[in-house]
Design a protein around this motif. Sequence first.
Motif, PDB file in Angstrom:
ATOM      1  N   ASP A   1      -8.673   5.134  -2.122  1.00 12.27           N
ATOM      2  CA  ASP A   1      -7.744   5.963  -1.344  1.00 12.27           C
ATOM      3  C   ASP A   1      -6.329   5.395  -1.409  1.00 12.27           C
ATOM      4  O   ASP A   1      -5.360   6.135  -1.582  1.00 12.27           O
ATOM      5  CB  ASP A   1      -8.181   6.022   0.126  1.00 12.27           C
ATOM      6  N   GLU A   2      -6.224   4.077  -1.247  1.00  9.66           N
ATOM      7  CA  GLU A   2      -4.902   3.447  -1.299  1.00  9.66           C
ATOM      8  C   GLU A   2      -4.258   3.656  -2.650  1.00  9.66           C
ATOM      9  O   GLU A   2      -3.061   3.851  -2.767  1.00  9.66           O
ATOM     10  CB  GLU A   2      -5.030   1.949  -1.026  1.00  9.66           C
ATOM     11  N   LYS A   3      -5.114   3.599  -3.691  1.00 13.44           N
ATOM     12  CA  LYS A   3      -4.568   3.758  -5.024  1.00 13.44           C
ATOM     13  C   LYS A   3      -4.145   5.206  -5.250  1.00 13.44           C
ATOM     14  O   LYS A   3      -3.054   5.469  -5.759  1.00 13.44           O
ATOM     15  CB  LYS A   3      -5.617   3.342  -6.054  1.00 13.44           C
ATOM     16  N   SER A   4      -4.983   6.141  -4.863  1.00 16.44           N
ATOM     17  CA  SER A   4      -4.661   7.537  -5.174  1.00 16.44           C
ATOM     18  C   SER A   4      -3.595   8.102  -4.235  1.00 16.44           C
ATOM     19  O   SER A   4      -2.854   8.988  -4.619  1.00 16.44           O
ATOM     20  CB  SER A   4      -5.928   8.395  -5.162  1.00 16.44           C
ATOM     21  N   SER A   5      -3.491   7.592  -2.998  1.00 18.16           N
ATOM     22  CA  SER A   5      -2.409   8.069  -2.129  1.00 18.16           C
ATOM     23  C   SER A   5      -1.122   7.315  -2.431  1.00 18.16           C
ATOM     24  O   SER A   5      -0.094   7.546  -1.808  1.00 18.16           O
ATOM     25  CB  SER A   5      -2.786   7.900  -0.668  1.00 18.16           C
ATOM     26  N   LYS A   6      -1.189   6.395  -3.387  1.00 23.69           N
ATOM     27  CA  LYS A   6      -0.021   5.678  -3.893  1.00 23.69           C
ATOM     28  C   LYS A   6       0.661   4.810  -2.849  1.00 23.69           C
ATOM     29  O   LYS A   6       1.825   4.455  -2.989  1.00 23.69           O
ATOM     30  CB  LYS A   6       0.990   6.658  -4.486  1.00 23.69           C
ATOM     31  N   VAL A   7      -0.072   4.478  -1.782  1.00 26.92           N
ATOM     32  CA  VAL A   7       0.533   3.632  -0.768  1.00 26.92           C
ATOM     33  C   VAL A   7       0.459   2.174  -1.213  1.00 26.92           C
ATOM     34  O   VAL A   7       1.167   1.313  -0.716  1.00 26.92           O
ATOM     35  CB  VAL A   7      -0.174   3.848   0.595  1.00 26.92           C
ATOM     36  N   VAL A   8      -0.368   1.935  -2.226  1.00 24.39           N
ATOM     37  CA  VAL A   8      -0.692   0.543  -2.563  1.00 24.39           C
ATOM     38  C   VAL A   8       0.520  -0.257  -3.020  1.00 24.39           C
ATOM     39  O   VAL A   8       0.693  -1.407  -2.640  1.00 24.39           O
ATOM     40  CB  VAL A   8      -1.841   0.487  -3.602  1.00 24.39           C
TER      41      VAL A   8
END
Lengths: 441, 306
Positions: A212-219
């Motif tokens: 999720d962090e990777k795909s929501s680009k928050v990472v």
Amino acid sequence: MYKIWIIFEREYLQRVKKKSFLIGTLLTPLILPLIMGITIFFLSSDDKKKRIISCIDYNSLIVDSIGFDNNIIVPTNMKLELLNKKINSDEIYGALVIPKFDIYDPSGIKFYSKTIPSGDLIYDIENIIEDKIKGVKIKDLDLNQESLDKFITKVSLNTYSISETFSEDNNSNLEAKKSSSAMAWGLGYFNGFLIYMFVFIYGSFILQSVLDEKSSKVVEVIISSVKPFQLMMGKVLGVGAVAFTQILIWIILAVTISTLTSTYFGYDGSNSVNEIMSVQENSDQSKEIVFGIFDMISSVDIKKIVIIFIIYFLGGFFLYGAFFAAIGSAVDNLQDASQFTLPISLPIIASLMFMAIVLENPDSNISIFLSMFPLTSPILMMARLTFGVPDWQLLLSIFLLILSVLFALWFAGRIYRVGILTTGSKITYKLLWKWFIMKNY
Amino acid sequence: MDLLNVKNICKSYVNHRALDNISIDIPRSSIFGLLGPNGAGKTTLIRIINQIINQDSGKILLHGKNINYDDIRKIGYMPEERGLYKKMKIGDFLLFMGKLKGLSRSESINSAKNWFNNLEVSNWWNKNIEDLSKGMSQKVQFILTVLHNPDLIILDEPFSGFDPVNTNLIKKNLLRLKDEGKTIIFSTHRMESVDELCDNLAMINKSKTILSGKINDIKSAYKSDIYKIKHLNRIDDKISNFSVIDSKIVFDNIYESEIKLTKKISSNDLLRLLLSNSIEILEFKQKTPNMNDIFIMKVEEGNNNV
């Protein structure tokens, strides 16, 4: 360390504050008994249907109708063809045909029905016929029923596990813990299965969370403030703590409920089975069963099991959690993840399958090996534990598990640092290996 | 004095070289444009400055000293690939990020309120992130970047996703931050905003610096030899040293012409030449290229050389 704590705190609170966590935690313990209850309900209601079995008997073994459970065997003179029609029109359930035979060599008995009858039903009918033949034999051989009854003996074995330190009580009797192999089996299975469930469910939570962090680009926003390894650790620890909280709630619930029940039934751990036996005639059956269960539970060292359970639970969770985190960081979506989760899931699923072997034969070489091998030990050592495991095996197994956890976290960290920043490339095992050995990223 | 020095940075990935001996100096209290086409290595360089990844060789100096991990508190970074936790409240997320940057709870709250004002948004503290529109979440991302009052603000493609009104709002705030002494690096492949914002720039193509310096110096270096002239009387084709590219009558005897020098002469010489040919000059302007032209020219130049 402080940053790991911040990540941990967010991950933990986000999950625990959710309503679904509370509901899931409270409902899950109810689901298993519920399913069992529903099954029993349907099974028993199904049995209430009265089934008629017509019997053509050339030996005159069955003269009168015989009822068993909800079924009834009715002797008849009708032809099989007619019975066949009755079966097809659901007038009767089945037809039993006992041909003329020598009672010392009964063979050729046939049962006809529309659907294949259950094993129970066949077993019951066989018993009835065997009983009838036995009766004929007793008459034939001119035996005495009374002396025959005396022939039947029932013995039940009480099993004891001897602890390494013997203690003698005041009456100078060797005191050994009374153990029940059925109890050991059940508890072993329960513990193993619980770890299996938690590793799987919470392992996939980690994968989902990283993904999720990777795909929501928050990472990338996050890792400009923390090191990737800190982010991964905080996450794994956070999800682990959620699982731990859930178990803790269950333990507290279980302890509360069992204390309440035991006070209700007036059981205090000092009662021995013998005492219960002696008052058996006066006490009702349900009380006896409850006392029996409490006695079995008090026969195992609950404190030790809980502590070791927590160790293996954490070990198994971190070991697999690290791998799940690495996978989540490498792939772009859940579909791509499946090709990597399969090999990771294999040892977990295999553990569940090996559990039958281990429970059947807890001291065999294969059981000892599987309870040492870090990928299977969290589940299979828990399965073995209640049967009694030498301390050196336990310590060695835990030691190997801790080493593997450290290795897995290190390994996952190296994949993770590259993976979370890589999107759109086709991930292969070769690429993952290159990421792993990459010195400087 | 320079806030940041990038010295001889090299970086290779598994299959290719991302940065090849890059050196850039970024003066304090300025806006620095990091330009280059997609895949040039801009993001890699920015990630190295943010210590998200490590360089293979070379040095990064912040305030003249080797950068270390604690320095990330002095940097605010808005990545190109940016997102928010969907299931959080804005306030909780800002507190979380503030904590990671070492801010106390009240510092985070004050700074966030301040920025809510600057960006002309009402109090969004308790709003759910998943309810935000794209433009709104861009603003939240900008607030995240500057929440901890960093000396160096790094923005990777900051204006993608902003509408013109909000783009101007952000530009205004960037200029204000610059005046307050902050240094801003912004990376983009869109040149429109570079012209009006940047003081200095570096252009990266194919992992190498191909151009760097003050934007005015660069522009004058790339001044073309084309002049735009408004004048009376027709220019005679036969005058030497230049050729007329285009000429049209605007009104009566007033012409607008573009002429291109064929020989290197100064603009004064050109002016004298025209006057001596009895052309009355109304307007005289040397055509300067905008950054977009220079960008395209340099990139194509680079591609042809390979």
